[in-house]
Design a protein around this motif. Sequence first.
Motif, PDB file in Angstrom:
ATOM      1  N   THR B 270     -44.906   2.626 -42.182  1.00  0.00           N
ATOM      2  CA  THR B 270     -43.288   3.388 -42.760  1.00  0.00           C
ATOM      3  C   THR B 270     -43.824   4.282 -43.777  1.00  0.00           C
ATOM      4  OG1 THR B 270     -41.904   1.794 -41.596  1.00  0.00           O
ATOM      5  CG2 THR B 270     -40.954   3.304 -43.058  1.00  0.00           C
ATOM      6  N   ASN B 271     -43.185   5.647 -43.780  1.00  0.00           N
ATOM      7  CA  ASN B 271     -43.420   6.383 -44.980  1.00  0.00           C
ATOM      8  C   ASN B 271     -44.938   6.553 -45.263  1.00  0.00           C
ATOM      9  OD1 ASN B 271     -40.746   6.137 -45.704  1.00  0.00           O
ATOM     10  ND2 ASN B 271     -41.501   4.237 -46.782  1.00  0.00           N
ATOM     11  N   LYS B 273     -48.816   8.579 -44.422  1.00  0.00           N
ATOM     12  CA  LYS B 273     -49.152   9.968 -44.441  1.00  0.00           C
ATOM     13  C   LYS B 273     -50.379  10.197 -43.796  1.00  0.00           C
ATOM     14  CE  LYS B 273     -46.888   9.884 -48.859  1.00  0.00           C
ATOM     15  NZ  LYS B 273     -46.669   9.914 -50.446  1.00  0.00           N
ATOM     16  N   LEU B 291     -43.159  10.601 -35.719  1.00  0.00           N
ATOM     17  CA  LEU B 291     -42.992  11.002 -37.287  1.00  0.00           C
ATOM     18  C   LEU B 291     -41.427  10.735 -37.736  1.00  0.00           C
ATOM     19  CD1 LEU B 291     -44.136  14.592 -38.061  1.00  0.00           C
ATOM     20  CD2 LEU B 291     -45.418  12.285 -38.143  1.00  0.00           C
ATOM     21  N   LEU B 292     -40.480  10.832 -37.150  1.00  0.00           N
ATOM     22  CA  LEU B 292     -38.869  10.352 -37.198  1.00  0.00           C
ATOM     23  C   LEU B 292     -38.900   9.205 -37.545  1.00  0.00           C
ATOM     24  CD1 LEU B 292     -38.577  13.422 -35.971  1.00  0.00           C
ATOM     25  CD2 LEU B 292     -36.162  12.635 -35.578  1.00  0.00           C
ATOM     26  N   MET B 293     -39.263   8.315 -36.560  1.00  0.00           N
ATOM     27  CA  MET B 293     -39.140   6.767 -36.348  1.00  0.00           C
ATOM     28  C   MET B 293     -39.611   6.011 -37.629  1.00  0.00           C
ATOM     29  SD  MET B 293     -36.678   6.471 -34.330  1.00  0.00           S
ATOM     30  CE  MET B 293     -36.065   7.349 -33.135  1.00  0.00           C
ATOM     31  N   ARG B 295     -40.543   7.725 -40.519  1.00  0.00           N
ATOM     32  CA  ARG B 295     -40.557   8.804 -41.804  1.00  0.00           C
ATOM     33  C   ARG B 295     -42.019   8.935 -42.346  1.00  0.00           C
ATOM     34  NH1 ARG B 295     -36.370   7.935 -46.981  1.00  0.00           N
ATOM     35  NH2 ARG B 295     -37.834   6.178 -47.164  1.00  0.00           N
ATOM     36  N   LYS B 296     -42.819   9.425 -41.276  1.00  0.00           N
ATOM     37  CA  LYS B 296     -44.195   9.736 -41.669  1.00  0.00           C
ATOM     38  C   LYS B 296     -44.207  11.206 -41.730  1.00  0.00           C
ATOM     39  CE  LYS B 296     -45.201   5.700 -39.028  1.00  0.00           C
ATOM     40  NZ  LYS B 296     -45.848   5.004 -37.892  1.00  0.00           N
ATOM     41  N   ILE B 297     -45.651  11.601 -42.308  1.00  0.00           N
ATOM     42  CA  ILE B 297     -45.724  13.119 -42.539  1.00  0.00           C
ATOM     43  C   ILE B 297     -47.139  13.305 -42.130  1.00  0.00           C
ATOM     44  CG2 ILE B 297     -44.267  13.085 -44.583  1.00  0.00           C
ATOM     45  CD1 ILE B 297     -47.010  13.652 -46.188  1.00  0.00           C
ATOM     46  N   VAL B 298     -47.460  14.508 -41.654  1.00  0.00           N
ATOM     47  CA  VAL B 298     -48.689  15.246 -41.325  1.00  0.00           C
ATOM     48  C   VAL B 298     -48.756  16.093 -42.179  1.00  0.00           C
ATOM     49  CG1 VAL B 298     -50.037  16.328 -39.740  1.00  0.00           C
ATOM     50  CG2 VAL B 298     -48.635  14.537 -38.663  1.00  0.00           C
TER      51      VAL B 298
END
Lengths: 359, 360
Positions: B270-271, B273, B291-293, B295-298
């Motif tokens: 979670t979270n 990157k 990404l939503l589930m 809270r991840k980022i690319v």
Amino acid sequence: MAKSPDQEHPQKAFGWAARDKSGLFSPFHFSRRENGDEDVTIKILFCGVCHSDVCIAKNEWGFTNYPVVPGHEIVGTVTTVGSNVKKFKVGERVGVGVIVGSCKKCESCQQDLENYCPQTIFTYNSHYTDGAKTYGGYSDMIVVDERYVLHFPDNLPSEGGAPLLCAGITVYSPMKYYGMTEPGKHLGVAGLGGLGHVAVKMGKAFGLKVTVISSSPKKEAEAIERLGADSFLVTSDPTKMKAALGTMDYIIDTVSAVHALFPLLSLLKPNGKLVTVGLPDKPLELPIFPLVLGRKLVGGSNIGGMKETQEMLDFCAKHGITADVEVIRMDYLNTAIERLAKSDVRYRFVIDVASSLSQ
Amino acid sequence: MAISPENEHPVKAFGWAARDSSGHLSPFKFSRRATGEKDVNFKILYCGICHSDLHSAKNEWGITSYPIVPGHEIVGVVTEVGSKVTKFKVGDKVGVGCLVGSCHSCANCKDDLENYCPKMILTYGAKYYDGTTTYGGYSDIMVSDEYFVIKIPDNLPLDGGAPLLCAGITVYSPLKYYGLDKTGMHLGVVGLGGLGHMAVKFAKAMGLKVTVISTSPNKKKEAMEHLGADGFLISRNTEEIQSAMGTMDGIIDTVSAVHALLPLIGLLKTNGKLVIVGAPEKPHELPAMPLLMGRKIVGGSCIGGIKETQEMIDFAAKHNIVADIEVIPMDYVNTAMERLLKADVKYRFVIDIANSLKPF
């Protein structure tokens, strides 16, 4: 033989459910558990209609368990409190959002991020650990563990406040997490619906310059004059899009249909952040060059934890932020959902459950 | 009539250039400007071969003007400094990376982010302030504005240090920017080439646990015994990937071909990157739900600013981090490019310019 929904639990309940993927709603008798030591029983006054309710009702995500009673933007009054309940008393006005349970032990739960717990129990279309199905707020009452119940601030109206419990937290949480709160910075809000219009209001309350990015030119006057957006960008106008290139610090993307990310990424300044909170049912195309050459990022976010949801409600009460709603009777629900599919609502339907849900 | 490269500037220079999209390099006479008051002129000793050199030589990004002299991992010794140069003197060991100019007035330049300046000038294949073409480090001498020159500490070997100027900063900058530099964090590194092996070394020096994710099982021993990686996952082995789901704080993705992002997003906590530094020529597919589930980022990243490049070089010198290289003579360069295409190098070719670049 499996017990029927109305005999499963000791407390009788009544609501409207969708029974198949037509997504059509009709009256439904079911039941709720006895109020446990940690529980609060709530008489439901209002419930917002979230687009997710429709996706689940029509099984668009493929995991609906019929019959389903949606609704996760619930405002009501407490009628019973369990013996261990400390935070609430009978008669108090409260809210219930998207979550009614979590494991309480994992790292996410311990950090007040119940929304990222791998064992989150959703308010509807989910299961408790004992196997009991969860039913949502298109109903007369609900029983919830106090941890997942919110205090509803006195000066927040029930009708306009209900949608904050999903739409509100869904945009508030990423705005905080991704740092979209520095006064003077420029926020783009893509899509002007339930999520988008609340994002505009919160953005203005944070002191940001806000531009709405939309495919519908007819939403412009409303966005600027009533919602307080500073400007409005129509995605199909190439001249205006070109002039706006590289001008935004961040964008909240609330659009739930599959859409092109490239134009949105181009609107960002270098180091800009595109946060997506809409849930398209197919993957999006992600061009890499704009990310690499501008050190930009695309992030996701999913509602918020209980502590942050309470913080968001208090923030909205302080700044006078409510959703723009159209209050409807329960028996208007199927028509409302047809209109929602055509984005024909400004900007959330809210069901007046207490006045119109009759057996 | 256009002036020939040889006569464009007053100082004679010699190098190897690609003349068409075959990418084949051959001897090339050209010239460099006289040392201006803010310029540093240095004799090139080594130049690293970056995969971007190959992309540019073959016009794979569609923006190449021929003839092109690649090379942006350049190290050497100062031979002349302009009258207003304050940071360097004759005899200093210096380097130049991917940039030789920027506007100096935009918000990015003011934040020491010349690499995000809309008017940044690349070391090769670009137009300098005076309109002339920039030529890179596959050549005998280099003239650069002192602002874009990096000081190489005495204890950093020049040959192994050269690739830091592009590969090094390309992975160092996002590790810092995305906060993937804290002791105890778990970093995944996708792709074990020039960028990937540098990411492993930097991350280990920062105290992280590192897992290499690769399609080549034969790189495992090397990764763990020689580079110090803590784990190694074969990306096509679904069981191995499954067992590592949700375990990584971040992933640096150095792979330049199009590949699936979904399993990589799944490896993140979670979270988490996912940072992309490889640049495929077609878009990736991005599933939004994961990404939503979580809270991840690319995110992306592109080299680094000059200040950060100097910081990275000093960090590397302090921790004895250099690239693993194969030193080659100039006339081996075309063979080296063919081998690079097949990932047949551990892990960077570096051209021994001083000892092998001979004018004809």
